[in-house]
Scaffold this motif. Structure first.
Motif, short mmCIF file in Angstrom:
data_model
loop_
_atom_site.label_atom_id
_atom_site.label_comp_id
_atom_site.label_asym_id
_atom_site.label_seq_id
_atom_site.Cartn_x
_atom_site.Cartn_y
_atom_site.Cartn_z
N SER A 66 0.81 -1.22 0.00
CA SER A 66 0.00 0.00 0.00
C SER A 66 0.84 1.27 0.00
O SER A 66 0.31 2.37 -0.09
CB SER A 66 -0.94 0.01 1.21
OG SER A 66 -0.18 0.13 2.40
N GLY A 67 2.18 1.10 0.12
CA GLY A 67 3.06 2.27 0.13
C GLY A 67 3.23 2.89 1.49
O GLY A 67 3.88 3.92 1.64
N GLN A 68 2.67 2.28 2.53
CA GLN A 68 2.78 2.82 3.89
C GLN A 68 4.09 2.41 4.56
O GLN A 68 4.43 2.93 5.61
CB GLN A 68 1.61 2.35 4.75
CG GLN A 68 0.29 2.86 4.27
CD GLN A 68 -0.87 2.22 5.02
OE1 GLN A 68 -0.69 1.33 5.83
NE2 GLN A 68 -2.07 2.70 4.72
N ARG A 69 4.82 1.46 3.97
CA ARG A 69 6.10 1.01 4.51
C ARG A 69 7.15 1.19 3.43
O ARG A 69 6.95 0.79 2.28
CB ARG A 69 6.00 -0.45 4.94
CG ARG A 69 7.29 -1.13 5.31
CD ARG A 69 7.64 -0.88 6.77
NE ARG A 69 8.97 -1.35 7.09
CZ ARG A 69 9.23 -2.37 7.88
NH1 ARG A 69 8.25 -3.05 8.43
NH2 ARG A 69 10.47 -2.69 8.14
N ARG A 70 8.26 1.78 3.79
CA ARG A 70 9.36 2.01 2.84
C ARG A 70 10.05 0.67 2.55
O ARG A 70 10.43 -0.05 3.46
CB ARG A 70 10.33 3.00 3.44
CG ARG A 70 11.44 3.40 2.50
CD ARG A 70 12.34 4.44 3.17
NE ARG A 70 13.45 4.75 2.30
CZ ARG A 70 13.55 5.87 1.63
NH1 ARG A 70 12.63 6.79 1.75
NH2 ARG A 70 14.60 6.09 0.86
N PRO A 71 10.24 0.32 1.26
CA PRO A 71 10.92 -0.93 0.94
C PRO A 71 12.41 -0.84 1.26
O PRO A 71 13.05 0.16 0.96
CB PRO A 71 10.69 -1.09 -0.57
CG PRO A 71 10.33 0.26 -1.06
CD PRO A 71 9.78 1.04 0.08
N THR A 72 12.92 -1.88 1.89
CA THR A 72 14.34 -1.96 2.20
C THR A 72 14.91 -3.20 1.52
O THR A 72 14.16 -4.10 1.13
CB THR A 72 14.59 -2.07 3.71
OG1 THR A 72 14.01 -3.29 4.18
CG2 THR A 72 14.00 -0.87 4.46
N LEU A 73 16.20 -3.25 1.42
CA LEU A 73 16.86 -4.39 0.81
C LEU A 73 16.54 -5.68 1.58
O LEU A 73 16.31 -6.73 0.98
CB LEU A 73 18.37 -4.15 0.77
CG LEU A 73 19.20 -5.10 -0.08
CD1 LEU A 73 18.70 -5.12 -1.52
CD2 LEU A 73 20.66 -4.70 -0.05
N GLU A 74 16.46 -5.59 2.91
CA GLU A 74 16.16 -6.75 3.73
C GLU A 74 14.76 -7.31 3.44
O GLU A 74 14.52 -8.51 3.59
CB GLU A 74 16.27 -6.42 5.22
CG GLU A 74 17.69 -6.17 5.70
CD GLU A 74 18.19 -4.76 5.38
OE1 GLU A 74 17.36 -3.88 5.03
OE2 GLU A 74 19.40 -4.55 5.45
N LEU A 75 13.84 -6.47 3.00
CA LEU A 75 12.49 -6.91 2.65
C LEU A 75 12.41 -7.33 1.18
O LEU A 75 11.72 -8.30 0.84
CB LEU A 75 11.48 -5.80 2.93
CG LEU A 75 11.29 -5.42 4.40
CD1 LEU A 75 10.43 -4.16 4.52
CD2 LEU A 75 10.69 -6.56 5.19
N LEU A 76 13.10 -6.61 0.31
CA LEU A 76 12.99 -6.89 -1.12
C LEU A 76 13.71 -8.17 -1.55
O LEU A 76 13.24 -8.86 -2.46
CB LEU A 76 13.51 -5.70 -1.93
CG LEU A 76 12.67 -4.42 -1.82
CD1 LEU A 76 13.33 -3.29 -2.58
CD2 LEU A 76 11.25 -4.67 -2.33
N LEU A 77 14.83 -8.50 -0.92
CA LEU A 77 15.56 -9.71 -1.31
C LEU A 77 14.72 -10.98 -1.15
O LEU A 77 14.62 -11.77 -2.09
CB LEU A 77 16.88 -9.82 -0.55
CG LEU A 77 17.98 -8.88 -1.04
CD1 LEU A 77 19.20 -8.96 -0.14
CD2 LEU A 77 18.36 -9.18 -2.47
N PRO A 78 14.09 -11.23 0.02
CA PRO A 78 13.26 -12.44 0.11
C PRO A 78 12.04 -12.39 -0.82
O PRO A 78 11.58 -13.43 -1.29
CB PRO A 78 12.85 -12.51 1.58
CG PRO A 78 13.24 -11.24 2.21
CD PRO A 78 14.19 -10.54 1.30
#
Length: 193
Positions: free
Chosen positions: A46-58
């Motif tokens: 929803s865009g309420q959380r900033r994407p980080t590398l730790e989230l995007l990799l999995p």
């Protein structure tokens, strides 16, 4: 520059949601696969959380797409894969895929009479072999097979297996490997006359 980053990051959520929905995956299923909570996944989409590398990799691994696809990196001009040979025990492996995880493709070149000391091994995964040239010896569990050019074998790699070249000429093999039992799905349509 900061404004460009904000625009790119703002588009990640919509890309994640579209990718998940196109694959018919629920937030709960994706949470189980990635270890990321349902609420965090929902806020990312929803865009309420900033994407980080730790989230995007999995997430890239779970969706089996390059990280570039999740963040909307510009397309690379040249789509050709330029394999860098890897030599192990005299066998040359040419990686034919660039994306991490998921199905991987390799061309293998086995020198004459090699490897002579190959012992059956087992590991997680699923493998598909296609003999391009030469002959290939496949020891798979209790089977000891010789594959000729144009022949195919597929098997669960948890079954002890090894391949070798019994002949005085090099053998070339196309190999597709899927991790953790991931199988290929071959679809064929009947011919219509």
């Amino acid at each position: 520059m900061a404004n460009d980053e904000a625009v790119v990051l703002a588009a990640v959520g919509a890309r994640l949601r579209a990718l998940r929905k196109n694959r018919g995956t629920t937030l709960s299923e994706l949470a189980d696969t990635t270890g990321i909570s349902v609420s965090t996944l929902s806020r990312l989409e929803s865009g309420q959380r900033r994407p980080t590398l730790e989230l995007l990799l999995p997430l890239a691994r779970a969706h089996q797409v390059p990280l570039d696809e999740l963040v909307g990196a510009p397309a690379v001009g040249d789509p050709r894969v330029r394999p860098r040979p890897i030599v192990r025990h005299g066998v040359t492996f040419l990686p034919l895929t660039r994306r991490p995880g998921g199905l991987q493709a390799f061309k293998q070149i086995l020198p004459p009479h090699s490897p002579t000391d190959a012992q059956p091994q087992s590991h997680e995964g699923y493998e598909w072999l296609y003999v391009l040239s030469g002959r290939l010896r496949l020891r798979l569990g209790e089977h000891d097979l010789i594959l000729e050019p144009g022949e195919v074998a597929e098997f669960d790699t948890r079954t002890p297996h090894c391949i070798s070249n019994p002949d005085p000429e090099p053998a070339e093999v196309l190999t597709l490997f899927g991790p953790q039992g991931e199988r290929l799905h071959v679809r064929a349509r009947p011919t219509t006359d």
